[in-house]
Design a protein around this motif. Structure first.
Motif, mmCIF file in Angstrom:
data_model
loop_
_atom_site.group_PDB
_atom_site.id
_atom_site.type_symbol
_atom_site.label_atom_id
_atom_site.label_comp_id
_atom_site.label_asym_id
_atom_site.label_seq_id
_atom_site.Cartn_x
_atom_site.Cartn_y
_atom_site.Cartn_z
ATOM 1 N N PRO A 276 0.769 -1.163 0.000
ATOM 2 C CA PRO A 276 -0.028 -0.047 -0.089
ATOM 3 C C PRO A 276 0.799 1.249 -0.147
ATOM 4 C CG PRO A 276 -0.912 -1.652 1.749
ATOM 5 C CD PRO A 276 0.325 -1.899 1.192
ATOM 6 N N VAL A 277 1.912 1.169 0.614
ATOM 7 C CA VAL A 277 2.780 2.354 0.751
ATOM 8 C C VAL A 277 3.257 2.836 -0.473
ATOM 9 C CG1 VAL A 277 4.939 3.486 1.682
ATOM 10 C CG2 VAL A 277 3.359 2.097 3.044
ATOM 11 N N ILE A 278 3.710 1.869 -1.211
ATOM 12 C CA ILE A 278 4.127 2.221 -2.891
ATOM 13 C C ILE A 278 2.868 2.649 -3.620
ATOM 14 C CG2 ILE A 278 4.024 -0.121 -3.952
ATOM 15 C CD1 ILE A 278 6.897 2.115 -4.386
ATOM 16 N N GLY A 279 1.723 2.008 -3.388
ATOM 17 C CA GLY A 279 0.484 2.414 -3.832
ATOM 18 C C GLY A 279 0.283 3.887 -4.038
ATOM 19 N N ILE A 280 0.186 4.453 -2.541
ATOM 20 C CA ILE A 280 0.353 5.878 -2.480
ATOM 21 C C ILE A 280 1.387 6.539 -2.944
ATOM 22 C CG2 ILE A 280 1.168 6.102 -0.300
ATOM 23 C CD1 ILE A 280 -2.067 7.908 -1.431
ATOM 24 N N HIS B 65 12.336 7.700 0.469
ATOM 25 C CA HIS B 65 11.848 7.195 1.851
ATOM 26 C C HIS B 65 10.759 6.294 1.419
ATOM 27 C CE1 HIS B 65 14.599 8.452 4.758
ATOM 28 N NE2 HIS B 65 14.921 9.523 4.307
ATOM 29 N N PHE B 66 9.534 7.166 0.884
ATOM 30 C CA PHE B 66 8.583 6.279 0.578
ATOM 31 C C PHE B 66 8.557 5.050 -0.117
ATOM 32 C CE2 PHE B 66 4.829 9.441 1.082
ATOM 33 C CZ PHE B 66 5.041 9.637 2.405
ATOM 34 N N PHE B 67 9.607 5.387 -1.312
ATOM 35 C CA PHE B 67 9.855 4.238 -2.371
ATOM 36 C C PHE B 67 10.450 2.789 -1.667
ATOM 37 C CE2 PHE B 67 12.259 1.967 -5.450
ATOM 38 C CZ PHE B 67 11.289 1.818 -6.435
ATOM 39 N N TRP B 68 11.460 3.324 -1.049
ATOM 40 C CA TRP B 68 12.210 2.257 -0.456
ATOM 41 C C TRP B 68 11.514 1.585 1.003
ATOM 42 C CZ3 TRP B 68 15.056 -0.253 -3.233
ATOM 43 C CH2 TRP B 68 15.713 0.466 -4.461
ATOM 44 N N PHE B 69 10.550 2.332 1.636
ATOM 45 C CA PHE B 69 9.759 1.541 2.452
ATOM 46 C C PHE B 69 9.262 0.548 2.057
ATOM 47 C CE2 PHE B 69 6.175 0.890 5.266
ATOM 48 C CZ PHE B 69 6.841 0.956 6.522
ATOM 49 N N TYR B 70 8.673 0.505 0.939
ATOM 50 C CA TYR B 70 8.360 -0.495 0.087
ATOM 51 C C TYR B 70 9.399 -1.319 -0.349
ATOM 52 C CZ TYR B 70 6.308 -3.224 -3.987
ATOM 53 O OH TYR B 70 6.056 -4.042 -4.933
ATOM 54 N N HIS C 164 12.082 -1.946 -0.094
ATOM 55 C CA HIS C 164 13.259 -2.908 0.561
ATOM 56 C C HIS C 164 12.486 -4.031 0.955
ATOM 57 C CE1 HIS C 164 16.829 -4.134 1.622
ATOM 58 N NE2 HIS C 164 16.392 -4.783 2.595
ATOM 59 N N PRO C 165 11.409 -3.984 1.771
ATOM 60 C CA PRO C 165 10.555 -5.224 2.076
ATOM 61 C C PRO C 165 10.441 -6.178 0.829
ATOM 62 C CG PRO C 165 9.783 -3.338 3.252
ATOM 63 C CD PRO C 165 10.762 -2.839 2.387
ATOM 64 N N VAL C 166 10.307 -5.589 -0.257
ATOM 65 C CA VAL C 166 10.020 -6.136 -1.412
ATOM 66 C C VAL C 166 11.234 -7.143 -1.937
ATOM 67 C CG1 VAL C 166 10.039 -5.882 -3.840
ATOM 68 C CG2 VAL C 166 8.108 -5.423 -2.525
ATOM 69 N N VAL C 167 12.366 -6.593 -1.680
ATOM 70 C CA VAL C 167 13.397 -7.535 -1.661
ATOM 71 C C VAL C 167 13.269 -9.030 -1.066
ATOM 72 C CG1 VAL C 167 15.822 -7.636 -1.243
ATOM 73 C CG2 VAL C 167 15.234 -5.408 -2.128
ATOM 74 N N TYR C 168 12.560 -8.769 0.062
ATOM 75 C CA TYR C 168 12.421 -9.920 0.798
ATOM 76 C C TYR C 168 11.166 -10.681 0.319
ATOM 77 C CZ TYR C 168 16.108 -8.240 3.336
ATOM 78 O OH TYR C 168 17.500 -7.595 3.674
ATOM 79 N N VAL C 169 10.413 -10.126 -0.269
ATOM 80 C CA VAL C 169 9.113 -10.494 -1.127
ATOM 81 C C VAL C 169 9.731 -11.378 -2.200
ATOM 82 C CG1 VAL C 169 7.362 -10.114 -2.695
ATOM 83 C CG2 VAL C 169 7.286 -9.006 -0.540
ATOM 84 N N GLY D 201 16.531 2.655 4.731
ATOM 85 C CA GLY D 201 17.174 3.697 4.823
ATOM 86 C C GLY D 201 18.646 3.292 4.180
ATOM 87 N N HIS D 202 19.047 1.971 4.069
ATOM 88 C CA HIS D 202 20.420 1.749 3.548
ATOM 89 C C HIS D 202 20.448 1.971 2.212
ATOM 90 C CE1 HIS D 202 19.446 -2.881 3.164
ATOM 91 N NE2 HIS D 202 19.131 -2.219 2.109
ATOM 92 N N HIS D 203 19.350 2.202 1.546
ATOM 93 C CA HIS D 203 19.535 2.719 -0.043
ATOM 94 C C HIS D 203 19.754 4.224 -0.012
ATOM 95 C CE1 HIS D 203 17.773 -1.008 -1.484
ATOM 96 N NE2 HIS D 203 16.980 -1.046 -0.245
ATOM 97 N N MET D 204 20.052 4.954 1.042
ATOM 98 C CA MET D 204 20.247 6.408 1.096
ATOM 99 C C MET D 204 21.492 6.883 1.818
ATOM 100 S SD MET D 204 16.285 7.405 1.079
ATOM 101 C CE MET D 204 15.899 6.054 1.864
#
Lengths: 266, 613, 403
Positions: B274-278, B307-312, B314-319, B362-365
């Motif tokens: 949802p966060v990447i959605g918004i 921040h918004f982008f990687w909040f999604y 990064h978890p998606v890396v584990y998806v 945040g480790h992408h930044m």
């Protein structure tokens, strides 16, 4: 019931034929052992879905917080253009609608079909009221400067009215409009260069919320239709109307958060 | 609520009609197509996902080859002698050769020449390159890796492994597939209309300003937004399925580890998407209405977008990687006939990874954020390494005293351990702040995430496909040629990406259409490797086609697996099981259980010491 | 096509590193430690590398031994062995923690060095825009020097070639003193990376970020690292100046010429640096000289030629006061049109050229530099009136009024 071959009807649907109300004829999907299990699963799934909705808005709230922190003056200015009375009225409307929605589910659970339908219809009408207030008293004047004639806010601007339309039903106030988001912001009396950002957040948050109201109303209308024509919901089967209710409460809840953030904090 | 007839509960299968294989056509061609297009059977939907994902993998792979081919040669503007139509050098009045400038090294621009045919500036070729890598990234991330294992293998095998007839919400499942296809059509149409050059991360303000005259970026972003819905609905479906549809006798710790991994994956999908959605929605608004939330000229903040982008993302890396862990946790015990070592540790490691994945975006930044945030995120990043390392140790410990058959899936699983270990260990200098400031956005990062995403997820996807192929399609494949394909992929993969570690530390930035000449040798090796990789995947394609056309019929349990899907027929009947399975043994109890469909003669049980278990 | 690796990679600054981690550093780094922080970074990298190699070899060895020793034999079951051992599992959970904690601490320690500039640093401003870097020295000067890079004598510009077609800027920096950049972008995000310094930081359009380094010159063997111009840097008196070049790369994707957004940090002795920056200081220069410096330092020379040949944009030879066909009708290239073309370049595009001129701000080209540009363009145009013409608010000619 036990003689029915459910595999011709694998998804948990209403068995055709018969004169009994649909809720009595309902059979769960072929992969469920009992209707209770199916109901529990639907509820769990729907709560998860609601969690995604909350997270969707969480992104917006997060953006709001950061921007408010960066540009407090712009947000205070922008917020001052919102009329708390309309916000409060809309809050009341939504709270009432939540009540009628809950009562409607209760009515279906008690098999009071016509009462349940009436309450569903009331919820729909409240939703419509919310949207009407939002669009005619909030969005329209701010974007275009056109007020509906009986808007109390108009009394402040009587000498500024420079145009009327539809037989005086709409009054145009010179210079009031233009409070559009971002680059389309053209309000001449803005006192802070970052005010467009406030309007961006305002329209995104309330706009996406309004979209959810519309989706909720669509679901309610669909439930109403099924209740009216098929008596689809009753004591043993009311999944759809229950989940619609959950959705509607969420829409209400988000507004409860939006209202103070946008209207009350200056 | 009323109790419905419980007689149906045990009436799995039952009355005879449609009890053949799920693959049996329902009638003529159009009837069958219609049956598939409207099916709510999780197996058919899984196969439909498989086909769609493989098609997108083909598209994304083509883009990758285009990228590698362009990088074979650095772009140069050089002085050359002008020649006439016959190829003779042109001479000027003094008899000296006429010189002209020419752009060399732009392969893509030669393949797809500009209007007018002549390449006059380096921009045109660079634009093609930028579109190619964006295409590759967006397709591979959003349309291949995220749905690969969950939506195809997961859809097919979660209900089978749980002993259920279907997923919790079959119609929603079909809807997810159609949403996936719709999103993919949006993305592909943006490519057909001229492509997108933002990179798959859509960083603002570049993504909000580039190609302002057309809507390609909006289409691509909307495509990703729509794909997010597919992802959410699939995840939601799986969570409820795991909660509510386990066979009688199957407690949480009797579930196969693939289910645990899919459960963790689904939770991340539901909570992060949802966060990447918004975010993507705001990006679309930003482009269409210039709302300015991410636009610095209107007061917005481009770092907020990140921040918004990687909040999604990064978890998606584990998806992407957790399902791979699940597949490996299945393949290794089955093909070594050995109980998985430390079942609970592996299961909890999946949940642990899912949890920590939300805390490390945040480790992408590191190169853009302040020191406090960077330090906290660096420390949290190292936390992820622990459950991941535990899993690798457990898999290797499972091999100890096993009975290891080097089948194609097992070979791939061992290759996974090799590649994923490299991928994981090269994450260490990226997690350490000081080295990351050098390696960030360089080819080192490119190599690292290809080792994890491709060496981890895609390799495992292929491994899982080989593991379950007999079950899905009822046919065996030629193991020899499949092994040849696996080795080819392995060699090609390492050649392609190991070289890129050296490019990265030596200073080659990513997303460069050209480079200074020092880097060319390594780039050439990398490109050659990508062609070998292509060859390997083509071998697999032919092996699979051959299997479908002429493969011998697969037994119900070719590898001797203990999980429930091996009790079903190959391919499974329409309702999965003739009788509702009742779980009496753990998923990996190889010491005490003869695998279903196997005879005790073929599978003598080991002598247990008195103190076992 | 297959060019060999150029021999310019000769590592010049390397004192061969010492330590258990040192073997193999050349696989990853072509030079070791152009400054203290880079040395520590390389050391940390090599430590992580060898720790990783240790773990990797250990794990793969166990895996291969198992695969060989316990391969399947028909009819022989896998012997029983425990599938759970709490002590073992705790041990292999805890041991990696120590390694990870060590790496984290080291990473943090060296990182802080990269962030915090010494107080006595030379302050400069770095501006990034698509696709060029500009550094403003403390005296307000900007470097006008540019070069083509490459290795092959057949390439553009005689002995040079470049990754694109544009010459890239050279920034002269004094060696052995700390230098501190305040960085800002004019358009999208960029990232300032000097691989030799082992640091990059993003450059944003709306906020300042900083970057500091201290490049070694004394005691280093000085010749070019990768610049292959082969030319010596000489002082006005003809003395050879020792210098070391470091590449600048843009590391955040920024569009069409992202891969051409390079630059060179040229480390020279302080005295030479001072002389150079004084030479480029616009104080005490005539307007035309200022204009020429601006032409060179602001990247105009990438597209606009001075000799009449066709570049990516109209040549400046005979441009001033000439008649130019544009998409908004024919205009006279007078001061007003030139000013408009610099600050709002998309307004009127000369026919036959793409609309890709970057926007300049008054912070980059102030009124004084703008006047300098007019004077410089006037000096190379045959249409310019012989005597000094009024330079501001020139009355619009009837031609410019049209459309």
């Amino acid at each position: 019931m036990t003689t029915l071959d459910t595999r011709s009807n694998p998804l948990g649907a209403d068995v055709q034929g018969g004169t009994e109300p649909l809720w009595k004829r309902y059979l769960p999907g072929h992969h469920w052992r009992t209707a209770d299990e199916e109901f529990d699963a639907c509820t769990l799934g729907f709560w998860l879905f609601l969690a995604t909705e909350v997270l969707l808005f969480a992104g917006l709230f997060c953006g709001y917080t950061i921007m408010r922190f960066k540009f407090p003056q712009a947000f205070a200015n922008g917020s001052s253009y919102l009329d708390w009375r309309w916000g409060t009225l809309n809050t009341v409307v939504l709270l009432l609608s939540s009540y009628t929605m809950a009562a409607s589910i209760r009515a279906f659970q008690m098999d009071r079909q016509s009462h349940g339908r009436r309450l569903l219809a009331a919820t729909f009408v409240f939703g419509l009221c919310f949207l009407l207030i939002k669009f005619t008293f909030e969005y329209t004047p701010k974007l275009s400067g056109w007020f509906i004639a009986f808007d109390p806010a108009l009394s402040h601007y009587t000498e500024l009215v420079d145009n009327k339309a539809l037989g005086g039903l709409f009054h145009h106030v010179a210079g009031y409009g233009g409070k559009a988001p971002g680059q389309f912001f053209s309000y001449a009396f803005s006192e802070d260069p970052w005010e467009p950002l406030w309007w961006s957040i305002y329209y995104c948050a309330t706009g996406i919320h309004a979209l959810h109201v519309i989706i909720g109303m669509t679901l309610i209308a669909w439930c109403f239709r099924r209740a009216l024509f098929f008596k689809a919901y009753g004591p043993s089967h009311y999944t759809m109307v229950e989940n619609t209710g959950l959705y509607w409460h969420l829409v209400d809840l988000i507004w409860i958060f939006l209202f103070p953030l946008l209207y009350l904090i200056h | 609520m009323t109790t419905l007839d419980n007689s149906r509960a045990h009436d799995f299968g039952g009355h005879g009609h449609h009890e053949g294989s799920y693959l049996t056509p329902k009638g003529g061609f159009f009837t069958t197509v219609w049956d598939w297009a409207t099916t709510v059977d999780h197996k058919k939907i899984g196969v439909m996902y498989l086909v769609a994902v493989l098609f997108m993998f083909f598209l994304g792979g083509l883009a990758a080859l285009a990228v590698r081919t362009e990088l074979l040669d650095p772009v140069r503007t050089v002085m050359v002698q002008a020649v006439d139509a016959q190829g003779k050098p042109l001479l000027d009045a003094d008899g000296k050769p006429v010189m002209k400038t020419e752009i060399v090294g732009q392969t893509l621009a030669r393949w797809i020449p500009p209007k007018g045919g002549e390449i006059t500036s380096i921009d045109y070729g660079n634009q093609l390159y930028n579109r190619a890598f964006t295409l590759h990234g967006a397709i591979m991330v959003f349309m291949v890796i995220i749905p690969s294992i969950p939506a195809s293998l997961g859809n097919f095998f979660i209900p089978l492994m749980l002993g259920a007839k279907d997923v919790a919400f079959p119609r929603l499942n079909l809807l997810s597939w159609y949403i996936y296809v719709t999103g993919s059509i949006f993305a592909v149409s943006s490519i057909l209309l001229g492509g997108v050059d933002t990179g798959w991360t859509f960083y603002t303000p570049y993504s909000t300003t580039t190609d302002a005259e057309h809507a390609n970026v909006v289409l691509m972003v909307l495509g990703a937004f729509i794909l997010g819905f597919s992802s959410i609905l699939t995840g939601l479906n799986f969570v409820v399925t795991v909660h509510k549809l386990r066979a009688p006798g199957m407690g949480w710790f009797d579930m196969p580890l693939f289910i645990w991994a899919m459960y963790s994956t689904s939770i991340i999908q539901v909570l992060a998407t949802p966060v990447i959605g918004i975010t993507l929605l705001l990006l679309v608004f930003e482009r269409m209405f210039k709302i300015g939330i991410f636009d610095p000229s209107l007061g917005g903040d481009p770092v907020l977008y990140q921040h918004f982008f990687w909040f999604y993302s990064h978890p998606v890396v584990y998806v992407m990687i957790l399902p791979a862990f699940g597949v490996i946790s299945e393949i290794i015990p089955v093909h070594s006939h050995k109980k998985i070592f430390g079942y609970r540790a592996v299961a909890f490691a999946s949940l642990g990874v899912a949890l920590v994945s939300f805390l490390v975006w945040g480790h992408h930044m590191f190169a853009s954020s302040g020191e406090l945030g960077a330090t906290v995120f660096s420390a949290l990043t190292f936390l992820v390494a622990i459950p991941t390392a535990v899993k690798v140790f457990n898999w290797i410990a499972t091999l100890y005293k096993g009975s290891i058959a080097l089948t194609t899936p097992m070979l791939y699983a061992l290759m996974f351990l090799f590649l994923f270990s490299i991928g994981g260990l090269t994450g260490l200098p990226l997690g350490a702040l000081a080295t990351d400031l050098h390696l960030h956005d360089s080819y080192f990062v490119v190599a690292h995430f290809h080792y994890v995403m491709m060496g981890g997820t895609i390799i495992t996807f292929v491994a899982g496909l080989h593991h379950w192929w007999p079950k899905m399609f009822g046919k065996m494949y030629n193991q020899f040629w499949a092994n040849v394909g696996a080795w080819t992929v392995f060699v090609g993969f390492n050649l392609t990406f190991f070289t890129q570690f050296f490019l990265g530390t030596q200073g080659m930035p990513r997303r460069y259409a050209s480079y200074v000449s020092e880097y060319q040798t390594l780039h050439i090796w990398s490109t050659v490797g990508s062609y070998v990789l292509l060859l390997g995947f083509l071998i697999h394609l032919f092996v699979f086609i051959h299997s479908l056309v002429a493969g011998r019929k697969a037994p119900a349990n070719p590898w001797g697996g203990l999980t429930l899907e091996w009790e079903a027929e190959s391919p499974p009947i329409e309702h999965n099981f003739a009788h509702e399975p009742i779980v009496t043994h753990g998923p990996y109890d190889y010491e005490t259980t003869v695998p279903p469909h196997w005879s005790a003669k073929d599978y003598p049980l080991p002598h247990l010491p008195a103190n076992a278990h | 096509m297959l060019k060999t690796l150029t021999n310019n990679w000769t590592a010049t600054l390397a004192e061969s590193p010492q330590g258990w981690w040192a073997p193999g550093w050349r696989w990853f780094f072509q030079n070791f430690g152009v400054n203290e922080n880079a040395k520590l970074t390389d050391q940390l990298y090599m430590e992580i590398f060898w720790i990783s190699v240790g773990w990797f070899v250990f794990l793969m060895a166990i895996m291969l031994i198992c695969v060989v020793k316990y391969r399947r034999r028909p009819g022989v079951p896998a012997p029983y062995s425990p599938s759970h051992n709490t002590v073992l599992e705790l041990v292999w959970t805890i041991i990696p923690c120590f390694f990870l904690f060590y790496i984290f601490l080291q990473g943090f320690h060296v990182y802080v060095d990269k962030l915090v500039a010494p107080g006595d640093s030379l302050q400069m401003t770095l501006t990034a825009k698509k696709w060029d870097w500009t550094i403003t020295y403390p005296n307000g000067a900007a470097s006008p020097e540019r070069t083509l890079i490459g290795a092959d004598s057949t390439q553009f510009g005689g002995e040079n070639g470049s990754p694109g077609s544009r010459p890239i800027p050279i920034f002269y920096m004094p060696g052995d003193v700390p230098i501190h950049f305040n960085m800002i972008s004019q358009d999208v995000m960029h990232s300032f990376w000097v691989p030799d310094f082992r640091v990059k930081f993003d450059v944003f359009p709306n906020r300042y970020t900083t970057y500091w380094f201290q490049a070694k010159l004394q005691g280093a063997e000085t010749n070019t690292l990768r610049d292959s111009t082969g030319k010596d840097v000489v002082t006005a008196q003809g003395e050879k100046v020792p210098y070391i070049d470091h590449f600048i790369f843009c590391a955040e994707y920024c569009g069409d010429q992202h891969s051409e957004m390079l630059g060179i940090i040229r480390v020279v002795p302080m005295a030479y640096y001072l002389a150079k920056t004084e030479e480029w200081n616009i104080e005490g220069k005539t307007p035309a000289e200022i204009g020429k410096l601006v032409y060179q330092s602001q990247g105009c020379s990438a597209c606009h030629t001075l000799d009449g040949s066709k570049g990516a944009a109209p040549t400046w030879k005979d441009l001033y006061m000439s008649q130019q066909p544009t998409n908004a009708g024919s205009v006279v290239a007078d001061d007003n049109y030139i000013r408009e073309s610099i600050y709002t370049p998309q307004a009127k595009i000369v026919d036959g050229y793409p609309s890709n001129m970057p926007v300049y701000t008054t912070a980059q080209i102030d009124e004084r530099r703008l006047q300098g540009l007019f004077a410089f363009m006037r000096s190379i145009s045959k249409y310019a009136p012989a005597e000094a013409a009024p330079t501001t608010a020139a009355p619009a000619t009837p031609e410019t009024e049209k459309k």
